[in-house]
Design an enzyme around this catalytic site. Structure first.
Site, PDB file in Angstrom:
ATOM      1  N   HIS A 260      47.529  43.443  25.312  1.00 23.95           N
ATOM      2  CA  HIS A 260      48.685  44.491  25.312  1.00 23.95           C
ATOM      3  C   HIS A 260      50.175  43.659  25.533  1.00 23.95           C
ATOM      4  O   HIS A 260      50.255  43.149  26.413  1.00 23.95           O
ATOM      5  CB  HIS A 260      48.527  45.356  26.479  1.00 23.95           C
ATOM      6  CG  HIS A 260      49.684  46.331  26.735  1.00 23.95           C
ATOM      7  ND1 HIS A 260      50.187  47.082  26.206  1.00 23.95           N
ATOM      8  CD2 HIS A 260      50.776  46.369  27.860  1.00 23.95           C
ATOM      9  CE1 HIS A 260      51.101  47.959  26.308  1.00 23.95           C
ATOM     10  NE2 HIS A 260      51.460  47.478  27.622  1.00 23.95           N
ATOM     11  N   ASP A 372      49.041  51.969  28.398  1.00 27.28           N
ATOM     12  CA  ASP A 372      49.971  51.656  29.291  1.00 27.28           C
ATOM     13  C   ASP A 372      50.893  52.714  29.523  1.00 27.28           C
ATOM     14  O   ASP A 372      51.942  52.576  30.431  1.00 27.28           O
ATOM     15  CB  ASP A 372      50.624  50.457  29.274  1.00 27.28           C
ATOM     16  CG  ASP A 372      51.034  49.808  30.579  1.00 27.28           C
ATOM     17  OD1 ASP A 372      50.712  50.242  31.671  1.00 27.28           O
ATOM     18  OD2 ASP A 372      52.373  49.133  30.548  1.00 27.28           O
ATOM     19  N   HIS A 576      57.517  52.195  25.909  1.00 22.90           N
ATOM     20  CA  HIS A 576      57.278  52.821  27.240  1.00 22.90           C
ATOM     21  C   HIS A 576      57.889  51.833  28.308  1.00 22.90           C
ATOM     22  O   HIS A 576      57.597  52.348  29.488  1.00 22.90           O
ATOM     23  CB  HIS A 576      55.897  52.945  27.554  1.00 22.90           C
ATOM     24  CG  HIS A 576      55.004  51.644  27.456  1.00 22.90           C
ATOM     25  ND1 HIS A 576      54.125  51.544  26.599  1.00 22.90           N
ATOM     26  CD2 HIS A 576      54.675  50.814  28.251  1.00 22.90           C
ATOM     27  CE1 HIS A 576      53.441  50.413  26.812  1.00 22.90           C
ATOM     28  NE2 HIS A 576      53.620  49.772  27.989  1.00 22.90           N
TER      29      HIS A 576
END
Length: 1015
Positions: A260, A372, A576
């Site tokens: 990620h 996430d 995000h």
């Protein structure tokens, strides 16, 4: 038999630390190191390699925060050494903690081809020497500061180059040739898995006893003074323990290599560009050495960066994609926030992401990958399925503070009834290392046991990137079929989802949003970033509408490439950790700059299009981008506006306040600047609760327990300071040229200044509030409360293509946990027969509560979170000037709330020209429940006109659509503009939409008549 388990573990720990780990590298020979300090921002290899390099001393300190240094490594392979069993150890000053949050490097051969990255848990390089044994390579080292530190959330100057300071952050460690003992390394991996398994097994487990006994025998068999000579014998002792197969009923895990990579967070976007190259090069190196290794990576933006900045590396990735081992997932431009982006933005995340994957990588991913993001909108299932996806994965819901989501594999149902097969990995992490502890937690935590048998585990260092390591792959190999552990297979997300859905088609259903019971402050932090997002979305709506109208009506070339580029910038900024306001100052400073540029570019597109449409002239016109008529101008058309009927009258009240009245509403502002009465003419009913106000401003203490920019904790409500307890600094009244009456209220607020303008326009059914705030607070939360005399058990809050209900009570722990929630352009409070709409132009954070009044009656209070002032990761977050608008419309229905949201966010645009312009479409139906959301030209360049509609009220909606241009035929499509029904030439067309349904129609213009033909 005597119990010696504790002694075996202690003996083993010391042996590993003092003997086995040092034995992996049996000898070191230093290489010559020289360096060049990059003066400012990073430079490409071609420029770096041409510089003059200075000799580097042992343990040299280097690297001011955010700087780059190139190191040149040179030398000759030591005589008698085998290059195949030698690697380069390159320690740039790493610490074992926080991979991805500190110094990182990328190594190049002398011809500029990328080798791999060096990072805290992977600082080895292959021995790339020429035929004569000569070594020459370059390492680009990024001196990224560890902004997070130990997560004390203390203010730090490290989030900006200008404030980070000149002090070197790092000290070079060992940079040398290292002879590697593969057998000792393999023994180390054997020991780690078996020791980790034994520690997790029950104390009375036979398997645990046998492992400990075997480890003790291994320690007896190996000679601590000759690990290299006896490691093979030690491995033979452990081999039977590693060969014992897993139980037949063991849980199955599909382990997916993963990294990620936050597209920005505690580092700027420019650093993510390099993180992608570093991580992907590591992955490619592992693939070269491990034929079964599979890696999944999301975010088309990150592949696009790789294509632009590292084309050679991108070509290697593309080859592995063709093999099915490097797997693009998610189908989105970035892993965006899903609470705050508008509906069209969520569609474009997939439209742009999937298009890049198809065009550049030849794949069409079907699994949405959002591990996430901070909660998941209830509108997403329809958007996910409508953009050609079958499955959804998230991890973040395991972070809930109060309530545990009751499923790990389930069908997720959205507000319109669409369902998507969803998985929440029970590992409770997207950064797994595949340790026995994590694997057993996965099995024991899995809530579908008995009905389903498998789960997915993403493994690899993430957040800051890095990805899997050779140690993780070794752990997976040893855990493939091992007694005491679930069975582990490295595979792709598609393999997991296909098998999981096949074995569990009747999985349970979770209906509605997945609200994250954490990080509620992200709806408010960095208000300028949020305003930039909202404004960009509305300008894009206008730009596409008027550019399409100009293309059809005036033959103006459609600016497809320009709009695509702008969309992709907006989509990136919805990542995000950007849109939620949880990044360092550098990120948000750049976001504000980008939003300003976006606004300028889109305004230019709009003005060019309007100029072409209306021609030269002096007629005053209004370009109405609203989905409803405005002042007599039809929806989506251009015409001369009628003046609003009626006047606004006002007078001073006896207490020094003001009474304003239009044909639609009467407003009373008292001497303290509070709206204490709001009555609509249609019902004659008072909207403001007795003793309350419709614009009550309160400052709260805002000191989250942790995660400053992310969190608003419920204890904020216990310390509140009203700002309207006393008379304001000034209360002024004036009328503008268009007849609007404005009451201006000025206040000093601690260190800040606040100006509120309460305005009422002729013919208006709503009162508008505009705030200009010079905000200079720290750890404070500014809220606007609207106290309503409405008996409501819930509040409707706009989300993408619809709305969701928010309880005003705390009957359950789920209700109580939603004490702060996200709403888009409007929220609506109602009882049967009467409601009030509250719209905003840039605010997302809301709350709703209720109180019972003495003597009977209930007050419902809607709160809007206007500003925060967190200290971490940006200690100056939200400081400075802000402008925001709110409207309150009494006596409203849901359709009025929708209309208010549009009105406040698409302000009237005036143009001067020679002619009015008909809209491309006319709409006739059962009111305004069906909304025309988007008009654009098709992405494929065909010239087809795309119209997107949705049902906005939560009921069934019927609409008749009449194209006002020559069309050959039309066809319903999915959200990616691909036909999903039969083509038709019938016009007008009548559609019936289910609640919250999104419908996309594609119209093919009729061919132009040949020159000279009769028409």
């Amino acid at each position: 038999m005597h119990d010696d388990r504790t002694r075996v573990h202690a003996r083993l720990r010391r042996f590993v630390r003092e003997r086995l780990e040092p034995a992996v590298h049996t000898a070191y020979e230093p290489v010559a190191v020289a360096h060049w300090q990059v003066p400012d921002e990073p430079v490409p290899f071609s420029r770096a390699v041409a510089q003059i390099y200075e000799p580097t001393t042992r343990n040299q300190q280097w690297g001011r925060a955010w700087s780059s240094t190139w190191f040149r490594l040179s030398g000759a392979l030591p005589a008698g050494w085998d290059a195949a069993n030698t690697e380069i150890v390159c320690d740039l000053g790493f610490t074992a903690e926080q991979p991805g949050f500190q110094v990182e490097g990328l190594a190049y051969r002398s011809d500029g081809t990328v080798i791999k990255a060096v990072s805290p848990r992977s600082h080895h390089l292959p021995c790339v020497v020429d035929d004569d044994g000569a070594l020459l390579l370059y390492v680009e080292a990024a001196a990224n500061p560890d902004v997070a530190g130990t997560y004390t959330f203390a203010p730090t100057p490290l989030g900006e180059k200008a404030t980070a300071g000149p002090k070197p952050l790092y000290e070079l460690g060992t940079i040398a040739f290292a002879a590697r003992d593969t057998t000792a390394w393999e023994l180390l991996q054997d020991v780690r898995v078996l020791d980790g398994l034994a520690r997790r097994l029950p104390e009375d487990s036979t398997r645990r006893s046998r492992i400990l006994h075997g480890l003790a025998r291994m320690l007896d068999a190996i000679d601590p003074d000759d690990v290299a000579g006896t490691a093979a014998e030690a491995r033979a002792v452990l081999a039977p323990l590693l060969a014992a197969p897993a139980h037949a009923s063991s849980h199955r895990i599909i382990a997916v290599g993963h990294a990620h990579i936050d597209s920005a967070w505690l580092w700027p976007v420019r650093e993510t560009v390099r993180k992608v190259a570093r991580t992907f090069s590591n992955v490619l190196d592992l693939m070269d050495r491990n034929p079964e290794f599979v890696f999944a990576a999301s975010s088309a933006q990150q592949y696009a960066w790789l294509r632009e900045h590292q084309p050679g590396l991108f070509a290697r990735v593309r080859e592995r994609v063709r093999e099915g081992r490097f797997v693009p997932v998610g189908g989105m431009w970035v892993e965006s926030d899903t609470n705050m982006p508008g509906g069209e933005s969520m569609i474009r995340q997939f439209a742009h992401g999937k298009r890049f994957f198809r065009e550049e990588l030849g794949v069409d991913s079907e699994e949405v990958w959002l591990p996430d993001s901070f909660g998941y909108s209830a509108a997403l299932p329809q958007i996910v399925r409508g953009t050609g996806n079958r499955w959804f994965l998230t991890q973040k819901m395991s972070w809930n503070q109060v309530n545990r989501l009751p499923h790990h594999t389930f069908w997720w149902e959205g507000i319109d009834g669409t369902r998507v097969f969803t998985h929440l990995p029970p590992a409770d992490t997207y950064n797994s290392q595949l340790t026995p502890d994590e694997l057993l937690h996965t099995e024991h935590n899995f809530q579908e046991s008995g009905a389903a048998t498998m789960s997915l585990v993403p493994f690899g260092w993430g957040d800051g990137g890095g990805g899997p390591t050779r140690e993780m792959i070794a752990a997976a190999e040893r855990s493939r079929d091992l007694e005491g552990l679930p069975r582990v297979e490295i595979g792709s997300p598609r393999r997991f989802f296909e098998e999981a859905e096949a074995e569990y088609p009747d999985a349970p259903v979770w209906s509605g949003e997945m609200y994250l019971e954490l990080h509620r402050g992200t709806y408010t932090s960095q208000a300028r970033t949020k305003r930039g997002n909202r404004r960009s979305e509305q300008l894009l709506h206008e730009a596409e509408l008027w550019a399409t109208t100009a293309a059809v009506r005036a033959g103006v070339p459609y600016p497809a490439d320009e709009l695509r580029r702008i969309w992709e910038r907006v989509l990136l900024l919805q990542f995000h950790d950007i849109l939620p306001g949880s990044s360092i100052a550098w990120v948000h400073r750049e976001a504000e700059r980008d939003y300003a540029a976006i606004a300028s570019e889109l305004t230019a597109v709009i003005e060019r299009s309007l100029t072409a449409l209306v021609g030269d002239g002096d007629v005053e016109l209004v370009a109405n981008a609203l989905p409803t008529a405005l002042d007599g101008v039809p929806a989506l058309g251009i015409g001369a506006a009628r003046n609003s009927s009626g006047d606004v009258t006002w007078q001073r009240a006896g207490d020094g306040g003001v009474v304003m009245k239009s044909g639609g509403v009467r407003v009373v502002v008292d001497s303290r600047g509070r709206i204490v009465s709001l009555v609509d003419a249609a019902t004659g009913r008072e909207a403001v609760a007795p003793g309350g106000a419709a614009n009550r401003l309160v400052i709260h203490r805002d000191t989250p327990t942790e995660w400053d920019a992310w969190d608003i904790d419920d204890h904020y409500r216990r310390v509140a300071t009203p700002l309207d307890a006393d008379a304001p600094d000034a209360l002024e009244v004036a009328a503008s040229a268009d007849g609007t009456v404005v009451v201006t209220v000025r206040r000093s607020v601690a260190n800040s200044r606040l100006t509120q303008r309460i305005s009422l326009s002729p013919g208006s059914a709503a009162v508008d509030l505009a705030f200009d705030i010079d905000w200079q607070e720290g750890q404070k939360l500014l809220k606007l409360f609207v106290d309503l005399d409405v008996h409501a058990d819930d509040v409707l809050a706009e989300t993408q293509f619809g709305h969701v209900r928010r309880a005003t009570h705390e009957n359950t722990s789920w209700d109580a946990a939603r004490f702060e929630f996200c709403a888009h352009r409007w929220a609506y409070v109602a009882e049967p027969g009467y409601g009030v709409a509250v719209a905003n132009d840039s605010t997302y954070g809301h709350d709703a509560s209720r109180t019972v009044r003495q003597g009977g009656g209930r007050t419902t209070t809607l709160g809007l979170s206007l500003l925060r002032a967190p200290r971490f990761p940006d200690p100056e977050a939200d400081r400075g000037d802000h402008t925001m608008r709110v409207s309150i419309r009494p006596g409203a229905g849901i359709r009025d709330a929708v209309a208010e949201g549009h009105r406040l966010n698409l302000p009237k645009r005036r143009a001067t020209g020679a002619r009015a312009v008909d809209p491309l479409f006319e709409f006739d139906g059962d009111g305004d429940g069906v909304v025309a959301e988007t008009v654009k030209l098709a992405d494929d360049g065909s010239g087809d006109v795309v119209l997107r509609l949705y049902e906005s009220t939560g009921g069934r909606g019927t609409v008749t659509v009449t194209p006002r241009f020559d069309t050959a035929e039309w066809v319903p499509t999915d959200l990616l503009e691909r036909p999903v029904g039969d083509r038709s030439s019938v016009r007008p067309l009548t559609l019936t939409l289910r609640p919250f349904e999104i419908v996309t129609l594609r119209f093919s213009p009729a061919p132009a008549a040949p020159a000279g033909a009769e028409t």
